[in-house]
Enzyme design. Structure first.
Site, PDB file in Angstrom:
ATOM      1  N   THR A   1     -66.148 -48.247  27.996  1.00  0.00           N
ATOM      2  CA  THR A   1     -66.034 -50.001  28.159  1.00  0.00           C
ATOM      3  C   THR A   1     -65.178 -51.227  29.168  1.00  0.00           C
ATOM      4  OG1 THR A   1     -65.257 -50.375  26.003  1.00  0.00           O
ATOM      5  CG2 THR A   1     -67.321 -49.563  25.853  1.00  0.00           C
ATOM      6  N   ASP A   2     -65.255 -51.902  28.778  1.00  0.00           N
ATOM      7  CA  ASP A   2     -64.704 -52.945  29.947  1.00  0.00           C
ATOM      8  C   ASP A   2     -64.145 -53.480  28.731  1.00  0.00           C
ATOM      9  OD1 ASP A   2     -66.783 -55.259  28.691  1.00  0.00           O
ATOM     10  OD2 ASP A   2     -67.777 -55.662  30.864  1.00  0.00           O
ATOM     11  N   ALA A   3     -63.599 -54.969  29.237  1.00  0.00           N
ATOM     12  CA  ALA A   3     -62.635 -55.461  27.928  1.00  0.00           C
ATOM     13  C   ALA A   3     -62.709 -56.237  27.213  1.00  0.00           C
ATOM     14  CB  ALA A   3     -60.992 -57.071  28.744  1.00  0.00           C
TER      15      ALA A   3
END
Length: 159
Positions: A34-36
């Site tokens: 995932t991203d942030a």
């Protein structure tokens, strides 16, 4: 560690299963995917799709390393297209559903859906063309044994 019998629950957990003209593989979304914001990063879908294709081949009796060692053939991606409909998120359990869409002498086009319910409502779809190449990197005919096994398990018309 010995290889798992394809019919065992352990193998199903690792390799998914072939049913109703498709290969189905389940994956959990981890933080690394995932991203942030906890949304699956776009490149992770390519990894999920690759795992689905690899495990479909394995359940049809053709592990990638053995395929290369025994026939000299590899199946690299020739082209890929992704359609992002809605995001997948951290901790979700996703299904990667793979079907054969088309076959030619040297290539296969596969359609993959990814999401909690990949058949009914895929959040991401992947269309990928793999081409059989020999040791010199030149396109070559897909061996009949491989094509026949894949097409029996995942017929282009959905079975």
């Amino acid at each position: 560690m010995s290889e798992l019998d394809a019919g065992t629950p352990e193998a199903a957990a690792l390799s998914g299963r072939l049913e109703d003209g498709a290969h189905r593989l389940w994956l959990r979304v981890y933080y690394e995917d995932t991203d942030a914001g906890g949304i699956v990063y776009h490149a992770a879908y390519l990894r999920f799709a690759e795992r689905g294709r690899t495990e479909a081949l394995r359940l049809c009796g053709f592990e990638q390393t053995k395929l290369r060692e025994q026939t000299g053939i590899i199946l690299p991606v020739r082209g890929v297209s992704l359609d992002f409909r809605r995001p997948c998120r951290l901790d979700e359990l996703l299904e990667v559903r793979t079907v054969v869409a088309e076959r030619s002498r040297t290539s296969l086009r596969l359609h993959q859906g990814i999401g909690p319910s990949a058949e009914a409502d895929p959040r991401v779809t992947v269309d990928v063309r793999v081409v059989a190449v020999n040791a010199e990197g030149r396109p070559t005919r897909i061996p009949d044994a491989i094509a026949d096994s894949l097409l029996a398990a995942m017929p282009p018309d959905g079975g």
